[in-house]
Design a protein around this motif. Structure first.
Motif, PDB file in Angstrom:
ATOM      1  N   VAL A 151     -43.742   3.232   0.395  1.00 22.85           N
ATOM      2  CA  VAL A 151     -44.848   3.709   1.330  1.00 22.85           C
ATOM      3  C   VAL A 151     -44.638   3.657   2.701  1.00 22.85           C
ATOM      4  O   VAL A 151     -44.911   4.796   3.977  1.00 22.85           O
ATOM      5  CB  VAL A 151     -46.822   3.083   0.441  1.00 22.85           C
ATOM      6  N   VAL A 152     -43.985   2.235   2.987  1.00 23.09           N
ATOM      7  CA  VAL A 152     -44.572   2.222   4.497  1.00 23.09           C
ATOM      8  C   VAL A 152     -42.471   3.229   5.531  1.00 23.09           C
ATOM      9  O   VAL A 152     -43.360   3.501   6.218  1.00 23.09           O
ATOM     10  CB  VAL A 152     -44.027   0.932   4.860  1.00 23.09           C
ATOM     11  N   ALA A 191     -43.739   9.462  10.821  1.00 19.58           N
ATOM     12  CA  ALA A 191     -44.006   9.700  12.593  1.00 19.58           C
ATOM     13  C   ALA A 191     -42.621   9.688  13.409  1.00 19.58           C
ATOM     14  O   ALA A 191     -42.936  10.093  14.650  1.00 19.58           O
ATOM     15  CB  ALA A 191     -44.269   8.116  12.263  1.00 19.58           C
ATOM     16  N   ILE A 246     -44.593   6.636   5.990  1.00 19.98           N
ATOM     17  CA  ILE A 246     -45.152   6.428   7.034  1.00 19.98           C
ATOM     18  C   ILE A 246     -43.951   6.513   8.180  1.00 19.98           C
ATOM     19  O   ILE A 246     -44.562   7.411   9.040  1.00 19.98           O
ATOM     20  CB  ILE A 246     -46.220   5.875   6.982  1.00 19.98           C
TER      21      ILE A 246
END
Lengths: 132, 122
Positions: free
Chosen positions: A114-115, A122, A118
């Motif tokens: 998930v990180v 980004a 992200i």
């Protein structure tokens, strides 16, 4: 410390139904590792243009960055590097005896994914800036 | 105790060095990505800018540490991945030396590049 664990041969695709979070983490870590060391050889090869002279170096890097596919591959490289780093931190923690329970290991693997997603999403504007 | 997924046996020198280089790479890789993609964008990099950074001894040594740690961690990681796939005997010995030579070539060329980038200042 860690006990040895015979996970068998990964290329034995008949084992796909046995795949667990830990197995996926292991496969992803190996895959991203292969990509990163392959990239490192390619990266040093490209940077070797510095030996040919300042103009050659600047033109080589500028030329590569003008290719849209290269910019997209850079985003992919970031994703690979971030996952390998996060999963590496996870492995270091497990080596230190932190979060060794299988359920915790699975959760930290999913958190790494998930990180990674992200951070990668980004960073897209940063990597693609001026590419169009 | 829970089963642990470790690439190779703990307690060996290579196992320890793989962890040490991982810790070094955590810092140097993040610094490299941050500095050369988010502060200075790759598309704007010129030899002049690279030389300016590499002429600074601290930056030069950090990049050298990054190179050594990356080369060892990567090549040793590939070796362990191959062992995980079951290579043994003469195949294992042959591939070990292929990887050692590849790693040395990577290091030597990386150092040559770093010296060229420093523009003779180092």
């Amino acid at each position: 410390m860690s006990q040895s664990y015979d996970r068998g041969l990964v290329e034995d695709y008949g084992r796909w139904t046995e795949f667990s979070a830990g197995m996926w983490a292991w496969v992803f870590h190996k895959f991203t590792g292969w990509v990163l060391i392959g990239y490192m050889f390619a990266h040093i090869a490209v940077l070797s243009s510095a030996i040919a002279g300042p103009e050659v170096y600047t033109q080589t890097l500028g030329g590569l960055e003008s290719i849209l596919l290269v910019r997209m591959l850079e985003v992919g490289l970031l994703a690979v590097a971030v996952f390998h780093t996060l999963n590496g931190i996870r492995l270091l923690m497990i080596d230190l005896g932190i979060g060794v329970e299988l359920e915790t290991q699975a959760k930290s693997f999913y958190a790494s994914l998930v990180v990674t997603a992200i951070i990668t999403i980004a960073s897209v504007p940063n990597f693609m800036g001026g590419a169009f | 105790m829970a089963e642990q997924y470790s690439s190779f046996k703990s307690g060996t020198t290579l196992w320890f060095l793989q962890r040490v280089t991982a810790a070094i790479l955590l810092v140097t890789l993040m610094f490299h990505f941050f500095w050369l993609h988010f502060v200075h964008h790759a598309a704007e990099i010129t030899f002049q800018g690279t030389a300016f950074r590499m002429e600074q001894l601290g930056y030069f040594l950090t990049m050298l540490l990054f190179l050594v740690a990356g080369a060892f961690h990567g090549v040793n990681g590939v070796y362990n991945a191959l062992i995980n796939q079951g290579i043994t005997g003469s195949t294992r010995t042959f591939l070990k030396w292929v990887l050692v030579i590849a790693g040395v070539i990577l290091l030597v060329q990386g150092i040559r590049v770093a010296l060229a980038m420093s523009g003779g200042a180092i």
